[in-house]
Design a protein around this motif. Structure first.
Motif, PDB file in Angstrom:
ATOM      1  N   GLU A 102       0.852  -1.191   0.000  1.00 27.17           N
ATOM      2  CA  GLU A 102       0.000   0.000   0.000  1.00 27.17           C
ATOM      3  C   GLU A 102       0.884   1.235   0.000  1.00 27.17           C
ATOM      4  O   GLU A 102       1.739   1.407   0.878  1.00 27.17           O
ATOM      5  CB  GLU A 102      -0.943   0.034   1.205  1.00 27.17           C
ATOM      6  N   VAL A 103       0.673   2.104  -0.979  1.00 25.36           N
ATOM      7  CA  VAL A 103       1.437   3.333  -1.130  1.00 25.36           C
ATOM      8  C   VAL A 103       0.643   4.481  -0.529  1.00 25.36           C
ATOM      9  O   VAL A 103      -0.492   4.735  -0.917  1.00 25.36           O
ATOM     10  CB  VAL A 103       1.739   3.613  -2.619  1.00 25.36           C
ATOM     11  N   GLY A 104       1.261   5.185   0.440  1.00 27.55           N
ATOM     12  CA  GLY A 104       0.610   6.338   1.055  1.00 27.55           C
ATOM     13  C   GLY A 104      -0.522   5.929   1.968  1.00 27.55           C
ATOM     14  O   GLY A 104      -1.672   6.258   1.710  1.00 27.55           O
ATOM     15  N   PHE A 105      -0.216   5.233   3.062  1.00 25.64           N
ATOM     16  CA  PHE A 105      -1.283   4.692   3.917  1.00 25.64           C
ATOM     17  C   PHE A 105      -1.840   5.689   4.920  1.00 25.64           C
ATOM     18  O   PHE A 105      -2.718   5.358   5.715  1.00 25.64           O
ATOM     19  CB  PHE A 105      -0.820   3.420   4.632  1.00 25.64           C
ATOM     20  N   GLY A 106      -1.353   6.934   4.909  1.00 27.63           N
ATOM     21  CA  GLY A 106      -1.909   7.942   5.805  1.00 27.63           C
ATOM     22  C   GLY A 106      -1.661   7.602   7.260  1.00 27.63           C
ATOM     23  O   GLY A 106      -0.529   7.376   7.688  1.00 27.63           O
ATOM     24  N   LEU A 165      -3.336   1.981  -3.966  1.00 25.08           N
ATOM     25  CA  LEU A 165      -3.106   3.420  -3.937  1.00 25.08           C
ATOM     26  C   LEU A 165      -4.441   4.086  -3.607  1.00 25.08           C
ATOM     27  O   LEU A 165      -5.260   4.333  -4.495  1.00 25.08           O
ATOM     28  CB  LEU A 165      -2.564   3.893  -5.290  1.00 25.08           C
ATOM     29  N   PHE A 166      -4.678   4.313  -2.328  1.00 25.26           N
ATOM     30  CA  PHE A 166      -5.970   4.811  -1.874  1.00 25.26           C
ATOM     31  C   PHE A 166      -5.891   6.288  -1.514  1.00 25.26           C
ATOM     32  O   PHE A 166      -5.102   6.698  -0.661  1.00 25.26           O
ATOM     33  CB  PHE A 166      -6.449   4.019  -0.660  1.00 25.26           C
ATOM     34  N   PHE A 167      -6.688   7.090  -2.199  1.00 27.37           N
ATOM     35  CA  PHE A 167      -6.836   8.520  -1.937  1.00 27.37           C
ATOM     36  C   PHE A 167      -5.504   9.267  -1.954  1.00 27.37           C
ATOM     37  O   PHE A 167      -5.149   9.965  -1.001  1.00 27.37           O
ATOM     38  CB  PHE A 167      -7.583   8.737  -0.607  1.00 27.37           C
ATOM     39  N   PRO A 168      -4.733   9.116  -3.049  1.00 26.85           N
ATOM     40  CA  PRO A 168      -3.501   9.901  -3.171  1.00 26.85           C
ATOM     41  C   PRO A 168      -3.828  11.377  -3.336  1.00 26.85           C
ATOM     42  O   PRO A 168      -4.947  11.742  -3.723  1.00 26.85           O
ATOM     43  CB  PRO A 168      -2.857   9.326  -4.434  1.00 26.85           C
ATOM     44  N   ALA A 193      -8.127   4.245  -5.587  1.00 31.98           N
ATOM     45  CA  ALA A 193      -9.388   4.855  -5.175  1.00 31.98           C
ATOM     46  C   ALA A 193      -9.144   6.338  -4.949  1.00 31.98           C
ATOM     47  O   ALA A 193      -8.092   6.731  -4.428  1.00 31.98           O
ATOM     48  CB  ALA A 193      -9.928   4.202  -3.906  1.00 31.98           C
ATOM     49  N   THR A 194     -10.106   7.153  -5.349  1.00 38.39           N
ATOM     50  CA  THR A 194     -10.005   8.591  -5.155  1.00 38.39           C
ATOM     51  C   THR A 194     -11.395   9.182  -4.951  1.00 38.39           C
ATOM     52  O   THR A 194     -12.393   8.627  -5.428  1.00 38.39           O
ATOM     53  CB  THR A 194      -9.314   9.274  -6.353  1.00 38.39           C
ATOM     54  N   ASP A 195     -11.447  10.303  -4.250  1.00 40.81           N
ATOM     55  CA  ASP A 195     -12.726  11.011  -4.079  1.00 40.81           C
ATOM     56  C   ASP A 195     -12.742  12.291  -4.913  1.00 40.81           C
ATOM     57  O   ASP A 195     -13.570  13.163  -4.679  1.00 40.81           O
ATOM     58  CB  ASP A 195     -12.992  11.309  -2.595  1.00 40.81           C
ATOM     59  N   TRP A 196     -11.842  12.403  -5.877  1.00 41.87           N
ATOM     60  CA  TRP A 196     -11.813  13.530  -6.815  1.00 41.87           C
ATOM     61  C   TRP A 196     -12.133  13.004  -8.204  1.00 41.87           C
ATOM     62  O   TRP A 196     -11.357  12.240  -8.781  1.00 41.87           O
ATOM     63  CB  TRP A 196     -10.440  14.203  -6.810  1.00 41.87           C
ATOM     64  N   GLN A 197     -13.255  13.426  -8.754  1.00 34.65           N
ATOM     65  CA  GLN A 197     -13.685  12.901 -10.049  1.00 34.65           C
ATOM     66  C   GLN A 197     -12.674  13.196 -11.149  1.00 34.65           C
ATOM     67  O   GLN A 197     -12.400  12.334 -11.998  1.00 34.65           O
ATOM     68  CB  GLN A 197     -15.046  13.485 -10.432  1.00 34.65           C
ATOM     69  N   ALA A 198     -12.111  14.410 -11.152  1.00 34.53           N
ATOM     70  CA  ALA A 198     -11.145  14.756 -12.192  1.00 34.53           C
ATOM     71  C   ALA A 198      -9.914  13.858 -12.127  1.00 34.53           C
ATOM     72  O   ALA A 198      -9.339  13.499 -13.166  1.00 34.53           O
ATOM     73  CB  ALA A 198     -10.741  16.225 -12.065  1.00 34.53           C
ATOM     74  N   TYR A 199      -9.504  13.480 -10.924  1.00 38.34           N
ATOM     75  CA  TYR A 199      -8.349  12.581 -10.799  1.00 38.34           C
ATOM     76  C   TYR A 199      -8.732  11.160 -11.203  1.00 38.34           C
ATOM     77  O   TYR A 199      -7.934  10.438 -11.809  1.00 38.34           O
ATOM     78  CB  TYR A 199      -7.813  12.613  -9.367  1.00 38.34           C
ATOM     79  N   ALA A 200      -9.960  10.752 -10.902  1.00 44.76           N
ATOM     80  CA  ALA A 200     -10.431   9.441 -11.340  1.00 44.76           C
ATOM     81  C   ALA A 200     -10.385   9.347 -12.862  1.00 44.76           C
ATOM     82  O   ALA A 200      -9.944   8.335 -13.433  1.00 44.76           O
ATOM     83  CB  ALA A 200     -11.843   9.186 -10.830  1.00 44.76           C
ATOM     84  N   GLU A 201     -10.815  10.401 -13.530  1.00 41.01           N
ATOM     85  CA  GLU A 201     -10.791  10.415 -14.991  1.00 41.01           C
ATOM     86  C   GLU A 201      -9.353  10.388 -15.515  1.00 41.01           C
ATOM     87  O   GLU A 201      -9.059   9.750 -16.530  1.00 41.01           O
ATOM     88  CB  GLU A 201     -11.541  11.643 -15.492  1.00 41.01           C
ATOM     89  N   VAL A 230     -16.929   8.490  -4.535  1.00 43.53           N
ATOM     90  CA  VAL A 230     -15.644   7.794  -4.460  1.00 43.53           C
ATOM     91  C   VAL A 230     -15.561   6.864  -5.655  1.00 43.53           C
ATOM     92  O   VAL A 230     -16.533   6.173  -5.977  1.00 43.53           O
ATOM     93  CB  VAL A 230     -15.497   6.998  -3.145  1.00 43.53           C
ATOM     94  N   TRP A 231     -14.407   6.862  -6.306  1.00 43.22           N
ATOM     95  CA  TRP A 231     -14.225   6.067  -7.510  1.00 43.22           C
ATOM     96  C   TRP A 231     -13.117   5.044  -7.275  1.00 43.22           C
ATOM     97  O   TRP A 231     -11.985   5.401  -6.941  1.00 43.22           O
ATOM     98  CB  TRP A 231     -13.871   6.973  -8.688  1.00 43.22           C
TER      99      TRP A 231
END
Length: 246
Positions: free
Chosen positions: A74-78, A145-148, A183-191, A237-238
């Motif tokens: 897991e990269v960037g586990f917060g 890579l969750f919520f970078p 996974a991301t909660d930013w639509q533009a980043y998901a795209e 969330v995507w």
């Protein structure tokens, strides 16, 4: 006011031949954070047992964990809540976490020690350097890579970790059949992620026809407090899961 999550004023990802480390640009910014007593204990007392550094060199993961088992990075586990839950729920799987922020690393180490987890190791290093220097080719069953950081401003898009060169490096470290789960909660980043992955060789989207290119959150990805709070507020969330096929 426009919601930056839906801002289409974006630049595209870099080309596949762009250098992985461009002029020292990082996908993160180190922030000072106050350390709790538990976090300090994790870094001081637990780190010698579960911590890893670039200086340790290329890892023999079977020797590191003392067994053969599925391996998840897991990269960037917060603050580590998701990674701790997974390691606890799946004792037959070995987990490696990468995070640069000291409070999160300390928190995860403290929790791992309190729960007696032996299937977890931690790097406090740049993820690209760990992938390049420390992890063997075809050694991972999954990379998460969750919520970078979405780096929403156009001038900062070059800092986004999801770029063609990063994806190719990930592919080389995944076993055939291994998965890259983002996974991301930013639509533009998901795209953006979809654009990169659809152009990346050697990957196939695991999403079904009904939800493609995205997937519903799989049960094995724990729901974080941040995400649950966002769901109540109507935030999207995507999830994207791509499998290495070559």
């Amino acid at each position: 006011m426009n919601d930056p999550r839906h801002d289409d004023n974006t630049t595209g990802p870099e080309g596949p031949d762009a250098p992985l480390h461009r002029r020292g640009i990082k996908s993160y910014v180190l922030r000072a954070g106050r350390m709790t007593q538990a976090q300090t204990r994790g870094l001081e007392e637990v780190w010698p047992r579960l911590g890893l550094t670039l200086a340790d060199g290329r890892q023999d993961l079977d020797a590191l964990f003392g067994r053969q088992a599925p391996r998840v990075l897991e990269v960037g586990f917060g603050m580590g809540a998701s990674l701790i839950k997974q390691a606890e729920r799946h004792p037959g799987t070995d987990f490696i976490g990468i995070e640069v922020h000291a409070p999160g690393v300390g928190k995860l180490l403290d929790e791992a020690d309190k729960r007696g987890l032996s299937n977890l190791r931690v790097y406090r290093e740049d993820a690209l350097a760990v992938l390049e220097q420390c992890l063997p080719e075809a050694s991972l069953d999954a990379l998460q890579l969750f919520f970078p950081d979405p780096w929403p401003k156009k001038k900062h898009h070059k800092r986004r970790i999801v770029q063609p060169a990063f994806v190719e490096l990930v592919r080389s470290r995944l076993k055939p059949g291994g998965i890259l789960h983002m996974a991301t909660d930013w639509q533009a980043y998901a795209e953006w992620m979809v654009e990169v992955m659809e152009a990346a060789p050697g990957f196939a989207n695991s999403a079904g026809r009904e939800t493609a290119p995205y997937m519903p959150r799989p049960d094995f990805r724990p729901l974080t407090k941040f995400e649950a709070r966002g769901e109540k507020l109507g935030h999207g969330v995507w999830d994207l899961i791509f499998q290495r096929v070559d």
